[in-house]
Motif scaffolding. Structure first.
Motif, mmCIF file in Angstrom:
data_model
loop_
_atom_site.group_PDB
_atom_site.id
_atom_site.type_symbol
_atom_site.label_atom_id
_atom_site.label_comp_id
_atom_site.label_asym_id
_atom_site.label_seq_id
_atom_site.Cartn_x
_atom_site.Cartn_y
_atom_site.Cartn_z
ATOM 1 N N GLU A 27 0.726 -1.417 -0.278
ATOM 2 C CA GLU A 27 -0.091 0.229 -0.028
ATOM 3 C C GLU A 27 0.572 1.013 -0.335
ATOM 4 O OE1 GLU A 27 -4.787 -1.690 2.093
ATOM 5 O OE2 GLU A 27 -2.725 0.130 2.621
ATOM 6 N N ILE A 28 0.647 2.256 -1.081
ATOM 7 C CA ILE A 28 1.106 3.273 -0.670
ATOM 8 C C ILE A 28 -0.015 4.412 -0.351
ATOM 9 C CG2 ILE A 28 2.208 5.521 -2.517
ATOM 10 C CD1 ILE A 28 3.290 2.812 -4.350
ATOM 11 N N THR A 29 0.081 5.547 0.937
ATOM 12 C CA THR A 29 -0.621 6.570 0.760
ATOM 13 C C THR A 29 -0.008 7.496 0.930
ATOM 14 O OG1 THR A 29 -1.568 4.655 2.649
ATOM 15 C CG2 THR A 29 -1.153 6.886 3.551
ATOM 16 N N ASN A 30 -0.906 8.143 -0.103
ATOM 17 C CA ASN A 30 -0.440 10.048 -0.031
ATOM 18 C C ASN A 30 -0.838 10.997 1.480
ATOM 19 O OD1 ASN A 30 0.104 13.147 -0.351
ATOM 20 N ND2 ASN A 30 -1.355 12.631 -1.995
ATOM 21 N N ASN A 31 -0.253 11.447 2.297
ATOM 22 C CA ASN A 31 -0.397 11.729 3.075
ATOM 23 C C ASN A 31 -0.635 13.429 3.726
ATOM 24 O OD1 ASN A 31 2.349 12.189 3.538
ATOM 25 N ND2 ASN A 31 2.676 10.308 4.441
ATOM 26 N N THR A 32 -0.403 14.192 2.709
ATOM 27 C CA THR A 32 -0.716 15.029 2.155
ATOM 28 C C THR A 32 -2.421 15.464 2.171
ATOM 29 O OG1 THR A 32 -0.090 15.592 0.240
ATOM 30 C CG2 THR A 32 1.865 15.579 1.747
ATOM 31 N N ARG A 61 -4.462 12.245 1.175
ATOM 32 C CA ARG A 61 -5.239 11.655 2.072
ATOM 33 C C ARG A 61 -5.949 10.231 1.875
ATOM 34 N NH1 ARG A 61 -2.299 14.287 5.462
ATOM 35 N NH2 ARG A 61 -3.598 16.332 6.467
ATOM 36 N N ALA A 62 -5.275 9.524 0.625
ATOM 37 C CA ALA A 62 -5.541 8.335 0.325
ATOM 38 C C ALA A 62 -4.620 7.743 -0.015
ATOM 39 C CB ALA A 62 -5.886 8.671 -1.308
ATOM 40 N N THR A 63 -4.890 5.803 -0.513
ATOM 41 C CA THR A 63 -4.288 5.020 -0.700
ATOM 42 C C THR A 63 -4.263 4.487 -1.842
ATOM 43 O OG1 THR A 63 -3.879 5.115 1.839
ATOM 44 C CG2 THR A 63 -3.376 3.869 0.357
ATOM 45 N N VAL A 64 -3.215 3.391 -2.648
ATOM 46 C CA VAL A 64 -3.434 2.879 -3.470
ATOM 47 C C VAL A 64 -2.771 1.080 -2.821
ATOM 48 C CG1 VAL A 64 -1.707 3.237 -4.586
ATOM 49 C CG2 VAL A 64 -3.938 2.376 -5.238
#
Length: 119
Positions: A27-32, A61-64
């Motif tokens: 999982e890769i998360t955009n924490n911005t 703030r999403a995850t793929v």
């Protein structure tokens, strides 16, 4: 951006079925709060197997989740279309790099500590 979770050992029997392969993922998360264009970003394992993201913006703030097996890419799940396990149930490291090859994050599992090969 970060590798937020890894399932390197597919739960259940490792029978190489597509279902089993897709239970292995990163999982890769955009924490911005801002969307990030992941076009050309790569996810690589220690053996040099590389998955390249194509034409995708990850919302803030999403995850793929990137699965090993085959499937139809969606907004939240990508598929590498591989027929063999990547994690191999052995210690390893997944490395995320941006479209310029610059190191972003890595995640290790098993007895192998972070490799320290940050670019």
């Amino acid at each position: 951006m970060q590798i937020s979770d890894v399932q390197h050992d597919s739960p259940g029997r490792d029978d190489r079925s597509n279902r089993s392969l897709n239970r292995e993922w990163v999982e890769i998360t955009n924490n911005t709060r801002r969307a990030v264009n992941l076009d050309g970003w790569t996810l690589q394992d220690e053996d040099g197997r590389t998955y390249t993201v194509d034409d995708y913006r990850l919302r803030g703030r999403a995850t793929v989740r990137i699965h090993t097996g085959q499937g139809r890419d969606t907004r939240t799940d990508f598929y590498q279309d591989r027929r063999h396990y990547v994690g191999d149930n052995h210690p390893g490291t997944a490395t995320l790099c941006n479209d310029r090859g610059r190191f972003i994050d890595d995640e290790s599992w098993g007895h192998n500590p972070h490799r320290g090969n940050r670019r």
